[in-house]
Design a protein around this motif. Structure first.
Motif, short mmCIF file in Angstrom:
data_model
loop_
_atom_site.label_atom_id
_atom_site.label_comp_id
_atom_site.label_asym_id
_atom_site.label_seq_id
_atom_site.Cartn_x
_atom_site.Cartn_y
_atom_site.Cartn_z
N ASN A 26 0.82 -1.20 0.00
CA ASN A 26 0.00 0.00 0.00
C ASN A 26 0.85 1.26 0.00
O ASN A 26 0.35 2.35 0.12
N VAL A 43 -1.88 5.72 -3.88
CA VAL A 43 -2.51 4.45 -3.55
C VAL A 43 -3.79 4.68 -2.73
O VAL A 43 -4.78 3.97 -2.89
N ARG A 48 -5.90 7.00 -3.05
CA ARG A 48 -7.01 7.29 -3.96
C ARG A 48 -7.58 6.01 -4.56
O ARG A 48 -8.80 5.89 -4.75
N ARG A 49 -6.70 5.04 -4.86
CA ARG A 49 -7.18 3.76 -5.38
C ARG A 49 -7.99 3.02 -4.32
O ARG A 49 -8.97 2.35 -4.61
N TRP A 74 -11.70 1.34 -4.83
CA TRP A 74 -11.91 -0.11 -4.78
C TRP A 74 -12.64 -0.56 -3.52
O TRP A 74 -13.37 -1.55 -3.55
N GLN A 78 1.15 -3.88 -9.75
CA GLN A 78 0.92 -4.38 -8.41
C GLN A 78 1.51 -5.78 -8.24
O GLN A 78 2.06 -6.11 -7.19
N LEU A 125 -5.56 -3.81 -4.07
CA LEU A 125 -5.70 -2.55 -3.35
C LEU A 125 -4.44 -2.11 -2.64
O LEU A 125 -4.32 -0.97 -2.22
#
Length: 372
Positions: A60, A110, A112-113, A117, A154, A267
């Motif tokens: 992360n 990350v 924001r991702r 998700w 990832q 994630l």
């Protein structure tokens, strides 16, 4: 800056320690990072240099990776997120401000991702009955779907972790004819790949090799010594490349750990326990017969495309099939089951491709002689 600072927690990977890392604490002393662990009731310390490599760490990017070379491998300390990260930053030398700032920017991206998700997963969580039915009735399809959602970038971070553990547990041969040969053959076998491959040769006597997600291929020196020609070694590398390209390691991890593993990689939200479990499963993974058959066929196809005689793959499989009857079979058989049927199938497939083949420009006797 004070001469000492408060301690902060993390996880340490270093030569001589457990391959999945051990809990550790760090502290700044006179501008130098000192990392401590309890090993059998005795406290051990690692002193970082004045300018260690500092980068975003963990899946992360909220963890901080502090790495430096050491005798027998590399030391890598992952500082925990939150209060530990804040304590690290509060007392760190000014010379580390720039890489630390880059790590912070990566963490914000990350995050924001995460928001996107987690919203998707929250919606999926409203349909537990449907999800359960999918897992029971079409488990393979669900796993394949989950793996397809994971970006290669990832997946590469997962490979980076396996790479760090390999360097901590084994002596990596960083240069020389063997390293050059493995890289040369590997690059011929991976044109147009989406992975960023890392080719490693380790000083281990066992006849073994493995591939990790994201393009990490590790070849043992014992395997190279056990081959008679570069084409035999290329056959093993092609098989491992096929596992990486078909994402078998990622699929196996999701199957063994459940969809939480796929969501964690996607994630970047990995706890220490999940992280340890995932990397252990990758290092000890045994592929299914279906996956092995796929890797055999894809590896042979890549050898043909690279104009490397695929008979080398069949000859090496013959060796494994013969040695599987010994009291101490090759280590490769612990994760890659061999059989005379597989060898025969490969030989039949190879016979369908008459060539012509390139002669690999490798002095194989010199390659083997260069190994410890």
């Amino acid at each position: 800056m004070h001469s000492t600072s408060s301690t902060f927690g993390g996880r340490l990977f270093a030569p001589g320690l457990d391959g999945v890392g051990v809990p550790a604490t760090g502290q700044w002393r006179q501008g130098r990072l000192v990392v401590c662990v309890q090993d059998g009731g005795v406290e051990r310390e690692w002193l970082a240099p004045e300018q260690p490599t500092l980068s975003a760490g963990g899946f992360n990017a909220a963890q901080l990776s502090v790495a430096w070379p050491a005798e027998g491998g590399q030391v890598q300390f992952f500082v925990d997120a939150g209060a530990a990260r804040a304590a690290f930053a509060a007392a760190m030398p000014a010379t580390l401000a720039q890489p630390h700032g880059a790590a912070q920017r990566a963490a914000r991206g990350v995050e924001r991702r995460f928001k996107l998700w987690w919203a998707v997963l929250a919606a999926v969580a409203l349909l537990p009955v449907l999800a359960l039915a999918l897992l029971v009735l079409r488990g393979g399809d669900v796993v394949d779907w989950a793996v397809r959602q994971i970006p290669h970038a990832q997946e590469a971070k997962l490979g980076d972790l396996v790479l760090a553990q390999t360097r901590a547990r084994m002596r990596v041969i960083d240069s020389g004819p063997a390293v050059d040969a493995v890289k040369y053959m590997g690059e011929r076998l991976t044109p147009g790949t989406l992975h960023r491959y890392r080719w490693l040769v380790v000083d281990q006597p066992e006849m073994n090799a493995f591939a990790a997600p994201g393009g990490v291929v590790v070849v043992y020196s014992g395997l190279l010594k056990g081959t008679d020609t570069p084409e035999e070694a290329a056959g093993v590398i092609a098989h491992e490349v096929a596992h990486a390209e078909l994402r078998h390691g990622l699929q196996g991890m999701v199957k063994s750990m459940g969809l939480r593993a796929g969501a964690a990689v996607l994630l970047g939200d990995w706890s220490g326990a999940v992280l340890s479990e995932a990397t252990t499963s990758l290092l000890e993974m045994k592929f299914s017969r279906e996956a092995e058959t796929e890797a055999d066929a894809e590896g042979l196809r890549r050898m043909v495309a690279a104009k490397i005689n695929p008979e080398g793959m069949a000859r090496f499989m013959d060796k494994l099939a013969a040695q599987s009857k010994d009291a101490t079979p090759p280590a490769l058989l612990s994760t890659h089951p061999a059989s005379s049927e597989r060898a025969a199938t490969l030989r039949a497939l190879a016979a369908q491709h008459p060539g012509p083949w390139d002669t690999l420009p490798l002095d194989w006797a010199a390659v083997k002689a260069s190994l410890p």
